[in-house]
Design a protein around this motif. Structure first.
Motif, short mmCIF file in Angstrom:
data_model
loop_
_atom_site.label_atom_id
_atom_site.label_comp_id
_atom_site.label_asym_id
_atom_site.label_seq_id
_atom_site.Cartn_x
_atom_site.Cartn_y
_atom_site.Cartn_z
N GLU A 108 3.45 -4.88 -1.40
CA GLU A 108 2.38 -5.22 -2.36
C GLU A 108 1.47 -4.02 -2.50
O GLU A 108 1.43 -3.14 -1.65
N PHE A 109 0.77 -3.97 -3.64
CA PHE A 109 -0.31 -3.00 -3.78
C PHE A 109 -1.40 -3.58 -4.65
O PHE A 109 -1.16 -4.50 -5.43
N LYS A 110 -2.59 -3.07 -4.45
CA LYS A 110 -3.75 -3.50 -5.23
C LYS A 110 -4.42 -2.25 -5.77
O LYS A 110 -4.65 -1.29 -5.03
N LEU A 111 -4.71 -2.27 -7.05
CA LEU A 111 -5.38 -1.13 -7.68
C LEU A 111 -6.67 -1.59 -8.32
O LEU A 111 -6.77 -2.70 -8.84
N ASN A 112 -7.65 -0.71 -8.28
CA ASN A 112 -8.92 -0.90 -8.98
C ASN A 112 -9.02 0.19 -10.04
O ASN A 112 -9.01 1.38 -9.71
N PHE A 113 -9.09 -0.22 -11.30
CA PHE A 113 -9.21 0.72 -12.41
C PHE A 113 -10.69 0.87 -12.72
O PHE A 113 -11.34 -0.11 -13.06
N VAL A 114 -11.22 2.09 -12.59
CA VAL A 114 -12.66 2.26 -12.77
C VAL A 114 -13.05 3.04 -14.02
O VAL A 114 -14.21 3.03 -14.41
N ARG A 115 -12.09 3.72 -14.65
CA ARG A 115 -12.36 4.35 -15.95
C ARG A 115 -11.05 4.48 -16.71
O ARG A 115 -9.99 4.62 -16.11
N ALA A 138 3.62 -0.56 7.22
CA ALA A 138 2.73 0.59 7.06
C ALA A 138 1.75 0.28 5.94
O ALA A 138 2.06 -0.50 5.03
N THR A 139 0.58 0.89 6.00
CA THR A 139 -0.40 0.77 4.92
C THR A 139 -0.84 2.17 4.51
O THR A 139 -0.82 3.11 5.31
N ALA A 140 -1.21 2.29 3.24
CA ALA A 140 -1.69 3.57 2.72
C ALA A 140 -2.74 3.28 1.66
O ALA A 140 -2.82 2.17 1.12
N GLU A 141 -3.53 4.29 1.38
CA GLU A 141 -4.54 4.19 0.32
C GLU A 141 -4.31 5.32 -0.67
O GLU A 141 -3.72 6.35 -0.33
N GLY A 142 -4.78 5.11 -1.89
CA GLY A 142 -4.57 6.12 -2.91
C GLY A 142 -5.75 6.23 -3.86
O GLY A 142 -6.55 5.30 -4.00
N ALA A 153 -8.94 5.59 -10.71
CA ALA A 153 -8.47 4.36 -10.06
C ALA A 153 -8.30 4.64 -8.57
O ALA A 153 -8.14 5.79 -8.16
N HIS A 154 -8.34 3.56 -7.79
CA HIS A 154 -8.08 3.68 -6.36
C HIS A 154 -7.43 2.38 -5.90
O HIS A 154 -7.50 1.37 -6.60
N GLY A 155 -6.76 2.43 -4.77
CA GLY A 155 -6.10 1.22 -4.30
C GLY A 155 -5.49 1.40 -2.94
O GLY A 155 -5.72 2.40 -2.25
N ASN A 156 -4.69 0.40 -2.55
CA ASN A 156 -4.00 0.44 -1.27
C ASN A 156 -2.66 -0.29 -1.38
O ASN A 156 -2.43 -1.03 -2.33
N THR A 157 -1.80 -0.04 -0.42
CA THR A 157 -0.48 -0.64 -0.41
C THR A 157 -0.10 -1.07 0.99
O THR A 157 -0.62 -0.54 1.98
N THR A 158 0.81 -2.02 1.04
CA THR A 158 1.48 -2.41 2.27
C THR A 158 2.96 -2.19 2.05
O THR A 158 3.52 -2.64 1.04
N CYS A 159 3.60 -1.49 2.97
CA CYS A 159 5.02 -1.20 2.86
C CYS A 159 5.76 -1.79 4.06
O CYS A 159 5.24 -1.78 5.18
N MET A 160 6.97 -2.27 3.80
CA MET A 160 7.84 -2.75 4.86
C MET A 160 8.73 -1.58 5.29
O MET A 160 9.30 -0.90 4.45
N ILE A 161 8.81 -1.36 6.58
CA ILE A 161 9.66 -0.30 7.11
C ILE A 161 11.08 -0.87 7.25
O ILE A 161 11.28 -1.94 7.83
N LEU A 162 12.05 -0.15 6.69
CA LEU A 162 13.44 -0.59 6.67
C LEU A 162 14.23 0.23 7.68
O LEU A 162 14.49 1.41 7.48
#
Length: 165
Positions: A108-115, A138-142, A153-162
């Motif tokens: 999953e990921f969530k993004l916030n669009f600010v402009r 794993a989690t990351a931010e962008g 924009a900014h956001g974060n994600t959750t990744c499944m390790i395979l």
């Protein structure tokens, strides 16, 4: 490496990673090979005018150029452009932390669009940084930043390790 001298900027043609790359190369080595043009770029990255410019342990940076072909019906750049850049940056940042034989997929990921963006925005920079990389998740931010330094924009994600069976 797939290249075409007919392309004005001599970028690699769109292509997936070679199948054995995940098995034999560390994640960081895979991402660096992509950055260095030893592998073709993912088709989505070609579509979104993305160029991988940095690949370090836990950090990936893309640049991208929005064009009118990326517009939504309102006449601004579609959110899918931002999603593609940030999902790629955050997901590949996670890949840089993985050993050979191990891969990841976005849960999953969530993004916030600010402009908003338009074709006149020019080149943008998408940065992905790993926050946590465990055995199975794993989690990351962008952040997507314009050439003026302002966050688009900014956001974060959750990744499944395979891991292999």
């Amino acid at each position: 490496m797939a290249r075409s001298d007919d392309l004005p900027d001599h970028r690699p043609l769109p292509a997936p990673w070679p199948r054995d790359a995940t098995r034999t190369l560390s994640g960081l080595d895979r991402v660096r090979a992509m950055r260095d043009g030893r592998f073709g770029v993912a088709p989505m990255q070609a579509l979104m005018n993305m160029r991988l410019i940095e690949a370090e342990d836990g950090l990936v940076v893309f640049t991208a150029i929005p064009e009118e072909r990326h517009y939504n019906p309102r006449g601004t750049v579609h959110g899918a452009f931002t999603a593609a850049v940030l999902d790629s940056a955050m997901g590949l940042a996670v890949v840089t932390k993985l050993p050979a034989g191990v891969d990841q997929t976005t849960l999953e990921f969530k993004l916030n669009f600010v402009r908003p963006m338009s074709a006149s925005t020019g080149e943008v920079r998408g940065e992905g940084r790993v926050v946590h990389c465990g055995r199975s998740v794993a989690t990351a931010e962008g952040r997507l930043v314009g050439s003026d330094g302002k966050v688009i924009a900014h956001g974060n994600t959750t990744c499944m390790i395979l891991r292999p069976a």
